[in-house]
Design a protein around this motif. Structure first.
Motif, short mmCIF file in Angstrom:
data_model
loop_
_atom_site.label_atom_id
_atom_site.label_comp_id
_atom_site.label_asym_id
_atom_site.label_seq_id
_atom_site.Cartn_x
_atom_site.Cartn_y
_atom_site.Cartn_z
N UNK A 71 0.72 -1.19 -0.06
CA UNK A 71 0.19 0.04 -0.04
C UNK A 71 0.85 1.28 -0.15
N UNK A 72 1.69 1.52 0.82
CA UNK A 72 2.59 2.72 0.97
C UNK A 72 3.28 2.82 -0.38
N UNK A 73 3.88 1.73 -1.35
CA UNK A 73 4.24 2.03 -2.51
C UNK A 73 3.29 2.61 -3.66
N UNK A 74 2.14 1.93 -3.45
CA UNK A 74 1.02 2.42 -4.42
C UNK A 74 0.50 3.73 -4.26
N UNK A 75 0.18 3.82 -2.94
CA UNK A 75 -0.14 5.29 -2.74
C UNK A 75 1.04 6.57 -3.07
N UNK A 77 3.40 6.25 -5.42
CA UNK A 77 3.37 6.28 -6.81
C UNK A 77 2.40 7.19 -7.46
N UNK A 78 1.02 6.70 -6.99
CA UNK A 78 -0.08 7.62 -7.31
C UNK A 78 0.07 8.97 -6.99
N UNK A 79 0.53 9.33 -5.83
CA UNK A 79 0.58 10.84 -5.39
C UNK A 79 1.64 11.50 -6.21
N UNK A 80 2.65 10.51 -6.25
CA UNK A 80 3.93 11.37 -7.05
C UNK A 80 3.38 11.64 -8.42
N UNK A 81 2.76 10.79 -9.07
CA UNK A 81 2.23 11.12 -10.40
C UNK A 81 1.48 12.22 -10.46
N UNK A 82 0.62 12.52 -9.42
CA UNK A 82 -0.24 13.80 -9.29
C UNK A 82 0.67 15.06 -9.38
N UNK A 83 1.82 14.79 -8.48
CA UNK A 83 2.67 15.91 -8.11
C UNK A 83 3.13 16.33 -9.48
N UNK A 84 3.69 15.35 -10.20
CA UNK A 84 4.32 15.97 -11.54
C UNK A 84 3.39 16.63 -12.21
N UNK A 85 2.03 16.10 -12.68
CA UNK A 85 1.29 16.91 -13.29
C UNK A 85 1.11 18.45 -12.71
N UNK A 110 0.26 15.77 1.84
CA UNK A 110 -1.04 15.62 2.69
C UNK A 110 -1.75 14.52 2.19
N UNK A 111 -1.81 14.44 0.69
CA UNK A 111 -2.60 13.16 0.20
C UNK A 111 -2.04 11.91 0.66
N UNK A 112 -0.75 11.78 0.62
CA UNK A 112 -0.12 10.41 1.26
C UNK A 112 -0.76 10.26 2.50
N UNK A 113 -0.27 11.06 3.41
CA UNK A 113 -1.01 10.89 4.84
C UNK A 113 -2.36 10.68 4.97
N UNK A 115 -4.53 9.25 2.96
CA UNK A 115 -4.88 8.06 2.16
C UNK A 115 -4.44 7.12 3.03
N UNK A 116 -2.94 7.10 3.54
CA UNK A 116 -2.67 5.95 4.44
C UNK A 116 -3.31 5.76 5.59
N UNK A 117 -3.71 7.02 6.21
CA UNK A 117 -4.52 6.82 7.29
C UNK A 117 -5.98 6.20 7.17
N UNK A 118 -6.62 6.47 6.21
CA UNK A 118 -8.00 6.04 5.85
C UNK A 118 -7.61 4.13 5.80
N UNK A 119 -6.63 3.85 4.89
CA UNK A 119 -6.41 2.41 4.68
C UNK A 119 -5.78 1.94 6.25
N UNK A 120 -5.04 2.62 6.79
CA UNK A 120 -4.70 1.95 8.07
C UNK A 120 -5.92 1.81 9.09
N UNK A 121 -6.74 2.85 9.20
CA UNK A 121 -8.29 2.57 10.27
C UNK A 121 -8.94 1.58 9.61
#
Length: 212
Positions: A71-75, A77-85, A110-113, A115-121
Motif C-alpha cells: 500500500x505505501x508504494x502504491x499510494x 506512486x499515485x501521489x507522485x504522478x499527481x505531483x508531477x502533473x 498531505x494526500x499520502x498521509x 490516504x494512508x491513514x484511511x487504509x490503516x483505519x
C-alpha cells in the motif's frame, strides 16, 4: 504512541521553519542575500510539508507491520504522478513559478498521509485520540512558532537578523516545553525515553500542576 511522538517533534520544527523561514536561511546562508530572498517563500511552504512527510513514515511502517507493504508504494506512486502533473502546470504559471513545486510537494504529502491513514483505519480498526496526538501538540507548536516570530520581529530593528533569529528560536523552544507541560501533552513515559530521562521525570513530578 509513535505517531504522537512524531507529531511532538515535527510540528514545532515544521511550523517554526515556516514562519521563521527568512531568519533561518539568513542564519545559514547570510552571505547570499539574493538566494535567501528567493528561497524564503519556498521554505515557508516546505516547512509545513515536512510535518506531513514525517507523519507518513510511522504510518507506512504500521501498514507494513500488518502485512500491507504494497500500500505505501502504491499510494506514493499515485501521489507522485499527481505531483508531477501539478508541478508541470503550476511552475508554468509566471506568478507562481518555482513556488509551484513546493506547493505540489505539500499537497502530495498531505494526500499520502490522509490516504494512508484511511487504509490503516480500515485494515486495523485503529482508533486515535486526536486531542492527544494532534491537537495538543499543534497548540503547543503554534505557541512556540508564534512566540519565536514575535521575539524575532521585536528584536530585528535593534539586532542583526542572525542574532534575532537565534534568540527567537531559543524563546520559542522554552515556550514549547512549558506549553507541553501545562497542556499535559507529554507523559512520564515520553520523558523517560529522553536522554537522562529518569532525572527529568523527577523534576517533572515536582511541578505544582501535576496531579498524583
Amino acid at each position: 504512541a509513535v505517531l504522537r511522538m512524531t507529531m511532538l517533534l515535527v510540528l514545532p520544527a515544521g511550523i517554526g521553519m515556516s514562519v521563521m523561514s527568512h531568519g533561518v536561511l539568513t542564519l545559514l546562508y547570510g552571505g547570499r542575500p539574493l538566494e535567501v530572498e528567493i528561497a524564503a517563500p519556498i521554505l515557508t511552504v516546505l516547512g509545513i510539508a515536512v510535518i506531513f512527510a514525517s507523519a507518513c513514515s510511522p504510518i507506512n511502517s504500521m501498514l507494513q507491520a500488518v502485512g500491507r507493504a504494497d500500500l505505501p508504494v502504491k499510494i506514493m506512486v499515485g501521489c507522485a504522478a499527481f505531483k508531477l502533473i501539478f508541478n508541470y502546470i503550476a511552475v508554468g504559471i509566471p506568478s507562481v513559478n518555482i513556488r509551484g513545486a513546493a506547493i505540489g510537494t505539500l499537497i502530495c504529502y498531505v494526500m499520502i498521509m490522509i490516504i494512508s491513514l484511511i487504509f490503516l483505519f480500515k485494515i486495523t480498526e485503529l482508533k486515535i485520540n486526536y486531542k492527544t496526538v494532534f491537537v495538543k501538540p499543534l497548540v503547543s507548536a503554534v505557541l512556540c512558532a508564534g512566540s519565536a516570530y514575535i521575539v524575532y520581529s521585536i528584536l530585528m530593528p535593534y539586532l542583526s537578523e542572525k542574532i534575532a533569529t537565534v534568540i527567537g528560536i531559543g524563546i520559542g523552544a522554552v515556550v514549547y516545553v512549558v506549553s507541553l507541560v501545562l497542556l499535559r501533552a507529554i507523559t512520564e513515559e515520553d520523558i523517560r525515553n529522553l536522554p537522562k530521562g529518569d532525572k527529568l521525570v523527577l523534576i517533572y513530578n515536582k511541578l505544582p500542576h501535576i496531579k498524583k
